[in-house]
Design an enzyme around this catalytic site. Structure first.
Site, mmCIF file in Angstrom:
data_model
loop_
_atom_site.group_PDB
_atom_site.id
_atom_site.type_symbol
_atom_site.label_atom_id
_atom_site.label_comp_id
_atom_site.label_asym_id
_atom_site.label_seq_id
_atom_site.Cartn_x
_atom_site.Cartn_y
_atom_site.Cartn_z
ATOM 1 N N PHE A 170 21.390 44.030 -5.745
ATOM 2 C CA PHE A 170 22.552 44.796 -5.238
ATOM 3 C C PHE A 170 23.934 43.545 -4.792
ATOM 4 C CE2 PHE A 170 20.847 41.496 -1.546
ATOM 5 C CZ PHE A 170 22.032 40.690 -0.760
ATOM 6 N N LYS A 206 18.759 51.113 -14.308
ATOM 7 C CA LYS A 206 18.289 51.590 -12.518
ATOM 8 C C LYS A 206 19.615 50.102 -12.114
ATOM 9 C CE LYS A 206 15.899 49.144 -9.471
ATOM 10 N NZ LYS A 206 16.523 49.541 -8.665
ATOM 11 N N GLU A 262 19.211 50.106 -5.300
ATOM 12 C CA GLU A 262 19.124 51.024 -4.414
ATOM 13 C C GLU A 262 19.761 50.652 -3.012
ATOM 14 O OE1 GLU A 262 15.698 48.261 -2.609
ATOM 15 O OE2 GLU A 262 16.740 49.415 -4.941
ATOM 16 N N LYS A 263 20.482 50.228 -2.942
ATOM 17 C CA LYS A 263 21.338 49.576 -1.471
ATOM 18 C C LYS A 263 22.538 49.957 -1.490
ATOM 19 C CE LYS A 263 18.520 45.596 0.401
ATOM 20 N NZ LYS A 263 17.878 45.980 -0.212
ATOM 21 N N CYS A 289 24.115 34.248 -6.517
ATOM 22 C CA CYS A 289 23.909 33.625 -7.853
ATOM 23 C C CYS A 289 23.746 31.879 -7.644
ATOM 24 C CB CYS A 289 22.816 33.899 -8.550
ATOM 25 S SG CYS A 289 24.035 34.075 -10.062
ATOM 26 N N GLU A 305 16.299 29.441 -0.871
ATOM 27 C CA GLU A 305 17.459 29.634 -1.013
ATOM 28 C C GLU A 305 17.715 30.819 0.000
ATOM 29 O OE1 GLU A 305 19.734 32.629 -4.318
ATOM 30 O OE2 GLU A 305 17.940 32.647 -4.217
#
Length: 540
Positions: free
Chosen positions: A190, A214, A217-218, A322, A422
């Site tokens: 996301f 893909k 979905e957010k 990240c 994290e």
């Protein structure tokens, strides 16, 4: 061939005309920036299968939530198994013609795509801010860092060159070529709705593969918009396909026998599951996962520049990167550094990403906010000192938003949960070391290995750090050392699973396989007989 692609492009654009593009043209999806409570019937996000945006037959959907308002921007249907199979079949069918398309033609499509991304940069950024929450300025950076990968893919003819050695033996030549794999897939997180898809499909398709994407979905809107632009640029039907979902669709991607390689960016739990499941099926996998990026601050570091770097790298994108610099290790005195960090962090403005004065926006979801707050509290309960607490911030006009203000914990030790996990939020953790050797050991004992930085004016300290540190990406007075696309994103240790990293030479190698050809063209003497001995270069 060029005429064929021109006709194909016209057909692609015609396929876009139905329901979805009508809603996009009305700014209800692709360029939505208003709170979605203005849209009582939010649009459904389509699949892209064989060159057509089609609504899923699925009745199960997930709401795409604006993190600043909690409004529903759109709804993501969970792609059915039949629709997924149709997307893979479309990619498989498109592969033979696409792999034989001249590399110059594939490059020209990338040239056009980068032009179109520049044209629609503002629209993409607005969509990212609406769905993901980051500031508009940061959203522009999201798109631009992905655009750089598209630009790099424009030189694929050179990047994909093989090797040739003549006369390896008398009259025998050997050469190698890099060939596409077939159908590849990408599973996206996301936090970078444009950059991560652009790490994946432009390199893959320009190498001659076809692709199943893909999105998260957010926040799937940017992927849909980029697919629209790719088709407008001339990408043929079936070369790029998009499906949606969660665990079931991920497992389907891992298990499908026609998918040859998978790219993934996201959490360690999902990344190791995908790596294990897909590798067991014989697929190539590159899996970028979690991180705990450290910055070592030496006593001789330039104070003003270093403080600015720590603030930007720790709190930018609300810490949802990240490569966020989430952990600072001060060598020697830390108190004066920490006091000034707090003062600068207090000056940051937390607001909805659409607001022009916002320095950082909300985190992605209520669940993410709760997790971040829990990890902050666990640090306090374990003995860390809370120098700045952003958990109770309220943003006027956006009281329902998932906001957390800049937070700073000091006195953190390696056994605390807030250090081991994290956090993925706007939280800076401060640690201490007596000397550089101890600081390097702290970093190296951490399981993650995405990135690490040092701030110093000493060349000797910098050289020791870059040599001894066990991180894949090293910054020297650079807080977020993410390489440009002519290098590769080289996370290591628990931050990466696989053999070949994203983009750059490693990315091209990941999406291609080597074929080595040994050929002999010479007149053979008659009556020489048959030899069953192992052929060697000494045989004349």
């Amino acid at each position: 061939m060029l005429m064929r692609f021109s006709l194909q492009r016209v057909k692609n654009l015609r396929a876009l005309r139905p329901q979805f593009l009508a809603s996009a043209a009305n700014s209800r999806f692709s360029t939505a920036t208003e709170p979605s409570f203005n849209h009582p019937n939010p649009p459904r996000v389509p699949n892209l299968i064989g060159g057509a945006f089609v609504d899923s037959k699925s009745t199960a959907t997930i709401g795409v939530i604006n993190p600043a308002t909690q409004g529903v921007v759109s709804r993501v249907p969970l792609t059915t198994n039949e629709e997924f199979k149709a997307a893979v079949a479309a990619a498989k069918q498109a592969f033979p013609l696409w792999r034989n398309t001249p590399i110059t033609t594939r490059q020209r499509i990338m040239f056009k795509l980068q032009e179109l991304i520049r044209r629609d940069m503002d629209k993409l950024a607005k969509n990212i801010t609406t769905e993901q929450g980051k500031t508009l300025k940061d959203a522009h950076g999201d798109v631009f860092r992905g655009l750089e990968v598209v630009e790099h893919a424009c030189g694929m003819a050179t990047l994909q060159m093989g090797e040739y050695v003549p006369n390896v033996s008398s009259g025998i030549d050997t050469y190698s070529v890099r060939e596409p794999l077939g159908v590849c897939a990408g599973i996206c997180p996301f936090n970078f709705p444009a950059m991560i898809p652009l790490w994946m499909f432009p390199v893959a398709v320009t190498c001659g593969n076809t692709f199943i994407l893909k999105p998260s979905e957010k926040d799937p809107g940017a992927s849909i918009m980029l697919a629209e632009l790719a088709m407008e640029a001339g990408l043929p039907h079936g070369v790029l396909n998009i499906v949606h979902g969660t665990n079931d669709i991920v497992n389907a991607i891992c298990d499908d026998d026609d998918i040859r390689a998978i790219s993934f960016v996201g959490s360690n739990t999902a990344g190791m599951h995908i790596y294990g499941r897909a590798s067991a099926k014989g697929k190539r996998v590159q899996s970028n996962m979690g991180a705990k990026n450290h910055g070592i601050v030496m006593p001789d570091a330039n104070k003003d520049a270093t403080l600015n770097a720590l603030i930007a790298a720790g709190f930018g994108a609300a810490g949802q990167r990240c490569m966020a610099l989430s952990t600072i290790v001060f060598v020697g005195d830390s108190e004066s550094w920490e006091n000034q960090l707090v003062e600068r962090a207090k000056a940051l403005k937390v607001n909805a990403g659409t607001e022009p004065d916002a320095d950082l926006g909300p985190v992605i979801s209520k669940q993410a906010k709760e997790r971040i707050c829990r990890l902050i509290q666990s640090g306090v309960e374990s003995g860390a000192k809370l120098l700045l607490d952003g958990r109770n911030i309220v943003v006027p006009g956006y009281e329902q938003g998932n906001f957390i203000g800049p937070t700073i914990l000091s006195g953190v030790t390696a056994d605390m949960e807030c250090y081991k996990e994290e956090i993925f939020g706007p939280v800076l953790i401060c640690m201490k070391a007596d000397n550089l050797e101890e600081a390097i050991n702290i970093v190296n004992r951490n399981k993650y290995g995405n990135g690490a930085s040092i701030f110093t004016t000493s060349g000797a300290a910098a050289r020791k750090f870059q040599t001894e540190i066990e991180a894949g990406q090293v910054g020297i007075n650079v807080p977020i050392p993410v390489p440009l696309p002519f290098f590769s994103f080289t996370g290591s240790k628990a931050s990466f699973a696989g053999d070949l990293n994203f983009y750059g030479k490693a990315g091209v190698n990941f999406y291609t396989q080597i074929k080595t050809v040994t050929q002999q063209w010479k007149d053979l003497p008659s009556g020489s007989g048959v030899s069953l001995a192992m052929p060697t270069s000494q045989k004349l």
